[in-house]
Scaffold this active site. Structure first.
Site, mmCIF file in Angstrom:
data_model
loop_
_atom_site.group_PDB
_atom_site.id
_atom_site.type_symbol
_atom_site.label_atom_id
_atom_site.label_comp_id
_atom_site.label_asym_id
_atom_site.label_seq_id
_atom_site.Cartn_x
_atom_site.Cartn_y
_atom_site.Cartn_z
ATOM 1 N N GLU A 119 10.434 10.516 14.780
ATOM 2 C CA GLU A 119 10.222 9.439 15.741
ATOM 3 C C GLU A 119 11.534 8.754 16.136
ATOM 4 O OE1 GLU A 119 7.384 8.638 17.043
ATOM 5 O OE2 GLU A 119 5.767 9.221 15.675
ATOM 6 N N HIS A 142 6.775 1.055 11.315
ATOM 7 C CA HIS A 142 5.458 1.617 11.645
ATOM 8 C C HIS A 142 4.715 1.955 10.362
ATOM 9 C CE1 HIS A 142 2.204 4.010 13.011
ATOM 10 N NE2 HIS A 142 2.723 5.146 12.583
ATOM 11 N N HIS A 144 0.277 2.157 8.545
ATOM 12 C CA HIS A 144 -1.151 2.367 8.808
ATOM 13 C C HIS A 144 -2.017 1.357 8.050
ATOM 14 C CE1 HIS A 144 -0.326 6.960 9.646
ATOM 15 N NE2 HIS A 144 0.155 6.165 10.584
ATOM 16 N N HIS A 215 -4.773 4.448 15.299
ATOM 17 C CA HIS A 215 -3.631 5.081 14.644
ATOM 18 C C HIS A 215 -2.952 4.128 13.650
ATOM 19 C CE1 HIS A 215 0.504 7.302 15.089
ATOM 20 N NE2 HIS A 215 0.306 6.817 13.889
HETATM 21 ZN ZN LIG Z 1 1.537 6.795 12.159
#
Ligand SMILES: [Zn+2]
Length: 270
Positions: A119, A142, A144, A215
């Site tokens: 990413e 980032h 979850h 996501h």
């Molecule tokens: Zn992810």
């Protein structure tokens, strides 16, 4: 020849390791899920002669303005839970080359076949957006968070307006800590340019937390702890919402007037 990092960069690495543990303990970092970048340009002083000893690895599509910027980033396939004890295997420090066609990786990455997060181009887009807007935030994280993701699957809480109202109505601190609410990005393919571009638009609307539908979450902060805290506060509100729903009832929630009052009393200064 190894490069010695400054005390301030080691402090950044310690904080990232600490947050990696929190993400794992929270259950928000299964396997190698999530990724992180920190703009550490202000903490890096490496001479061009030294930098040249680290070969340029190509990266496509960077604007010239990235040249010379330095970042601490997680590696592809590395686990948040491993960072604290294996930082030089899970993280790397890189500097974008003078022609912005690649980067020199000059610290960390001590793992067979190590590559920065896949990413990376997305992180660089977001980092650039923060820098251009003069934001103090240096960290893009980032992860979850379970309950927040769950709310994006329910029609009554999916979408920016509905999600923020549900969260703010659960506990006053949700409005105090994230006064502009969570930015909403409709489902886009993981690692796609579309996802990155929509996220940049949300950051430009001054959101510090951005929900990726079905996501996960992306948050920005002056440091990794701050980015984590924002997600944690909003995920707490999501837990409360779901706890209430589990009783079979709809939560009463704070009223819109009460939320507005909190908003006026604790209006953001920036
Ligand atoms: Zn992810």
């Amino acid at each position: 020849m190894p490069i010695t990092l400054s005390k301030s960069v080691h402090q950044v690495i310690r904080e990232v390791g600490e947050v990696g543990q929190y993400l794992w303990q929270k259950g928000w970092a299964e396997k190698n899920a999530g990724n992180l970048s920190v703009d550490i340009t202000d903490h890096i002083a490496i001479t061009p002669a030294k930098l040249k000893k680290f070969p340029v690895k190509p990266i496509a599509g960077l604007l010239p303005e990235f040249a010379g910027r330095s970042y601490l980033v997680t590696g592809t396939g590395t686990r948040y839970r491993d960072i604290q004890n294996h930082s030089s295997e899970c993280l790397c420090v890189l500097q974008i080359s003078g022609d912005a066609k690649g980067f020199h990786l000059f610290w960390g990455g001590k793992r067979e076949g190590f590559k920065p997060t896949s990413e990376l181009p997305s992180h660089l887009l977001m980092q650039n957006s923060l820098r251009k807007s003069g934001a103090k935030e240096k960290v893009v994280l980032h992860t979850h968070p379970n309950e927040l993701i769950a709310l994006t699957h329910l029609s009554e809480t999916a979408g920016e307006e509905k999600l923020n109202y549900a969260l703010w109505s659960m506990i006053p601190e949700a409005k105090i800590y994230v006064p502009r609410g969570i930015g909403w990005v409709p489902y886009r393919l993981t690692a796609s340019q579309e996802l990155a571009k929509e996220t940049v638009k949300a950051l430009e609307r001054k959101h510090k937390v951005v929900m990726w539908e079905k996501h996960g979450v992306l948050a920005v902060g002056k440091d990794a702890i701050e980015a984590f805290d924002l997600i944690d506060a909003m995920n707490k509100a999501a837990i409360l919402y779901l706890l209430c729903k589990q009783t079979g009832q709809t939560p009463q929630g704070l009223s819109r007037e009460q939320i507005d009052e909190i908003g006026r009393m604790f209006a953001p200064k920036d």
